[in-house]
Design a protein around this motif. Structure first.
Motif, PDB file in Angstrom:
ATOM      1  N   ALA A 108       0.829  -1.202   0.000  1.00  0.00           N
ATOM      2  CA  ALA A 108       0.000   0.000   0.000  1.00  0.00           C
ATOM      3  C   ALA A 108       0.862   1.250   0.000  1.00  0.00           C
ATOM      4  O   ALA A 108       2.039   1.231   0.384  1.00  0.00           O
ATOM      5  CB  ALA A 108      -0.940   0.004   1.212  1.00  0.00           C
ATOM      6  N   THR A 109       0.251   2.342  -0.469  1.00  0.00           N
ATOM      7  CA  THR A 109       0.848   3.673  -0.363  1.00  0.00           C
ATOM      8  C   THR A 109      -0.187   4.603   0.246  1.00  0.00           C
ATOM      9  O   THR A 109      -1.401   4.370   0.135  1.00  0.00           O
ATOM     10  CB  THR A 109       1.276   4.227  -1.736  1.00  0.00           C
ATOM     11  N   GLY A 110       0.294   5.642   0.887  1.00  0.00           N
ATOM     12  CA  GLY A 110      -0.584   6.653   1.458  1.00  0.00           C
ATOM     13  C   GLY A 110      -0.061   8.038   1.127  1.00  0.00           C
ATOM     14  O   GLY A 110       1.119   8.324   1.332  1.00  0.00           O
ATOM     15  N   ASP A 111      -0.929   8.891   0.600  1.00  0.00           N
ATOM     16  CA  ASP A 111      -0.511  10.236   0.208  1.00  0.00           C
ATOM     17  C   ASP A 111      -0.224  11.096   1.428  1.00  0.00           C
ATOM     18  O   ASP A 111      -0.950  11.050   2.430  1.00  0.00           O
ATOM     19  CB  ASP A 111      -1.589  10.903  -0.642  1.00  0.00           C
ATOM     20  N   LYS A 133       4.749   9.932  -0.624  1.00  0.00           N
ATOM     21  CA  LYS A 133       3.862   8.850  -0.220  1.00  0.00           C
ATOM     22  C   LYS A 133       4.528   7.993   0.846  1.00  0.00           C
ATOM     23  O   LYS A 133       5.742   7.781   0.812  1.00  0.00           O
ATOM     24  CB  LYS A 133       3.516   7.947  -1.418  1.00  0.00           C
ATOM     25  N   ALA A 134       3.707   7.498   1.759  1.00  0.00           N
ATOM     26  CA  ALA A 134       4.157   6.454   2.678  1.00  0.00           C
ATOM     27  C   ALA A 134       4.011   5.118   1.967  1.00  0.00           C
ATOM     28  O   ALA A 134       3.084   4.925   1.180  1.00  0.00           O
ATOM     29  CB  ALA A 134       3.322   6.480   3.956  1.00  0.00           C
ATOM     30  N   ALA A 135       4.927   4.200   2.213  1.00  0.00           N
ATOM     31  CA  ALA A 135       4.910   2.913   1.517  1.00  0.00           C
ATOM     32  C   ALA A 135       5.155   1.782   2.497  1.00  0.00           C
ATOM     33  O   ALA A 135       5.974   1.897   3.425  1.00  0.00           O
ATOM     34  CB  ALA A 135       5.965   2.891   0.417  1.00  0.00           C
ATOM     35  N   ALA A 208       8.306  10.373  -4.003  1.00  0.00           N
ATOM     36  CA  ALA A 208       9.310  10.101  -2.978  1.00  0.00           C
ATOM     37  C   ALA A 208       8.622   9.273  -1.901  1.00  0.00           C
ATOM     38  O   ALA A 208       7.618   9.704  -1.317  1.00  0.00           O
ATOM     39  CB  ALA A 208       9.853  11.408  -2.399  1.00  0.00           C
ATOM     40  N   LEU A 209       9.128   8.073  -1.655  1.00  0.00           N
ATOM     41  CA  LEU A 209       8.484   7.133  -0.745  1.00  0.00           C
ATOM     42  C   LEU A 209       9.213   7.095   0.587  1.00  0.00           C
ATOM     43  O   LEU A 209      10.442   7.010   0.630  1.00  0.00           O
ATOM     44  CB  LEU A 209       8.469   5.736  -1.366  1.00  0.00           C
ATOM     45  N   ASP A 222      -1.651   9.797   8.888  1.00  0.00           N
ATOM     46  CA  ASP A 222      -2.753   9.294   9.706  1.00  0.00           C
ATOM     47  C   ASP A 222      -2.936   7.777   9.593  1.00  0.00           C
ATOM     48  O   ASP A 222      -3.797   7.197  10.279  1.00  0.00           O
ATOM     49  CB  ASP A 222      -4.069   9.995   9.332  1.00  0.00           C
ATOM     50  N   GLY A 223      -2.182   7.116   8.728  1.00  0.00           N
ATOM     51  CA  GLY A 223      -2.254   5.667   8.621  1.00  0.00           C
ATOM     52  C   GLY A 223      -3.288   5.140   7.656  1.00  0.00           C
ATOM     53  O   GLY A 223      -3.396   3.921   7.459  1.00  0.00           O
ATOM     54  N   HIS A 224      -4.082   6.016   7.036  1.00  0.00           N
ATOM     55  CA  HIS A 224      -5.081   5.570   6.066  1.00  0.00           C
ATOM     56  C   HIS A 224      -4.419   5.413   4.688  1.00  0.00           C
ATOM     57  O   HIS A 224      -3.919   6.389   4.131  1.00  0.00           O
ATOM     58  CB  HIS A 224      -6.234   6.573   5.960  1.00  0.00           C
ATOM     59  N   PRO A 225      -4.409   4.204   4.119  1.00  0.00           N
ATOM     60  CA  PRO A 225      -3.794   4.031   2.798  1.00  0.00           C
ATOM     61  C   PRO A 225      -4.625   4.708   1.719  1.00  0.00           C
ATOM     62  O   PRO A 225      -5.852   4.804   1.811  1.00  0.00           O
ATOM     63  CB  PRO A 225      -3.770   2.513   2.610  1.00  0.00           C
TER      64      PRO A 225
END
Length: 401
Positions: A108-111, A133-135, A208-209, A222-225
């Motif tokens: 998953a990724t999260g903006d 993005k978080a990955a 950029a991850l 916030d942890g929401h993908p």
């Protein structure tokens, strides 16, 4: 025998004789032959090259599809039912998707509402089109991606201020190797790796991850993908697709949008064939123009060789033999152009394929069909001049000279 009427029979022409008399006009006018055959060659070369280039491009796309697979689906927030409402995926969406029968890998990724810059001295407005993005650690495996340089996230480095750059993002930032730093949020992050191409995830290439844990701790994630990627077995893709949205959000499955990234490559392969049809039409027009040139050459040849025709007729050649001679000449002229066109078209396809890193594919039917078209055009183009030549009166033909 003196009192009987003796009926003379015309000598029979064998295949070798037909080729000899048919090629006589070609041998005596080599420059005209080359120019006439060139029109046919251009038309055939265009048709073969169009089919070859299209087939080579499609072969590359299909090879990419085979390597990347068509068994990946992406779940993302759908359109809100009411304006102003924000749709988010649950924090445990990755775990829910992983429990679906048939799913093999999940990532998953999260903006993140952040910008990445080369240094803190660069204005925040100059983002260069790079998103942050978080990955999750499993993302690279799901995307079947490879690291161009450096390393991917693991349980250790994903907790610290480290970043993996997509290939496009690294190019825009001017980062060429791991170990360099970029300004992200309000601190420097160390680049630990640069991704290779990701045809099924172009948005990741421009991002950029950061690690999932580090994003929550350091960047206020916030942890929401935003996107959940999954790989399933080929046999279970359809079932997984039907279960994906209800599994992610059982209460509101309409809030989840499921897409197939490989469909873009499949659509591109289909458009390659549609575009080649138009170019084939242009090649057909060029071939038709070449056929008109052959017909014109044959008519001129008949006018210039009236004495030869009259002489052969007076020596016993039949009208049928005269017709065969000129149709054979037209076929040989078109055939030479067709062979040259097939070679030129295949060569042009090879040059295009090598320069673009594509597999060289020229369907045999395109070469056989192109050459067959030249023979058909040669026959049609030579019929009228052949009939006209056979109808010349031997007396008038010899008298005109």
């Amino acid at each position: 025998m003196s009192g009987r009427n003796v009926r003379l029979k015309a000598a029979w022409l064998g295949p070798r004789d037909v080729l000899h008399v048919g090629s006589a006009g070609l041998r005596s006018r080599p420059v005209r032959v080359v120019l006439s055959a060139l029109g046919i060659a251009i038309g055939i070369a265009t048709m073969v090259a169009v089919v070859g280039i299209s087939s080579s491009s499609q072969a590359k796309l299909m090879r990419e599809l085979d390597e990347l697979g068509t068994n990946m689906l992406v779940a993302a927030p759908g359109e809100p039912m009411f304006s102003g409402e924000k749709v988010t995926l649950p924090r445990d969406a990755v775990g829910r998707v992983g429990r679906i029968d048939g799913v093999q890998d999940v990532g998953a990724t999260g903006d993140l509402e952040r910008s990445v810059r080369r240094s803190e001295k660069i204005s925040e407005d100059e983002t260069g089109g790079i998103s942050v993005k978080a990955a999750t650690e499993g993302l690279l495996k799901v995307l079947r991606g490879e690291m161009a340089r450096g390393n991917w996230f693991n349980a250790a480095n994903s907790r610290y201020p480290s970043v993996v750059l997509g290939g496009v993002a690294a190019e825009r930032l001017g980062i060429t190797s791991p170990g360099q730093q970029v300004w992200l949020g309000d601190r420097y992050f160390t680049v630990i790796g640069i991704l290779g191409p990701l045809p099924l995830a172009p948005d990741v290439e421009r991002s950029a991850l950061t690690g999932w844990d580090a994003s929550r701790k350091l960047l206020g994630f916030d942890g929401h993908p935003t996107s959940v990627y999954e790989r399933s077995t080929d046999a279970s893709v359809r079932d997984v697709r039907s279960l994906l949205a209800p599994s992610v959000d059982p209460e509101n499955p309409r809030n989840v949008q499921v897409t197939d990234p490989s469909s873009a490559l499949q659509a591109k392969a289909a458009t390659e064939g549609a575009f080649s049809t138009l170019l084939l039409g242009l090649g057909g027009i060029a071939l038709l123009v070449g056929g008109v040139g052959v017909a014109n050459t044959m008519i001129i040849s008949v006018l210039e060789r009236r004495y030869e025709i009259g002489l052969r007729r007076s020596l016993g050649a039949t009208r049928g033999q005269i017709r065969i001679q000129f149709v054979t000449e037209s076929l040989m002229l078109s055939g030479l152009g067709g062979l040259a066109g097939v070679v030129l078209g295949a060569g042009a396809t090879a040059v295009y394929a090598v320069s673009g890193g594509l597999p060289w594919v020229v369907p045999p039917w395109s070469m056989a069909g192109g050459f067959g078209a030249t023979l058909l055009i040669g026959t049609v183009a030579g019929l009228y001049p052949a009939v006209r030549a056979s109808r010349l009166s031997p007396t008038l033909a010899l008298h005109a000279v």
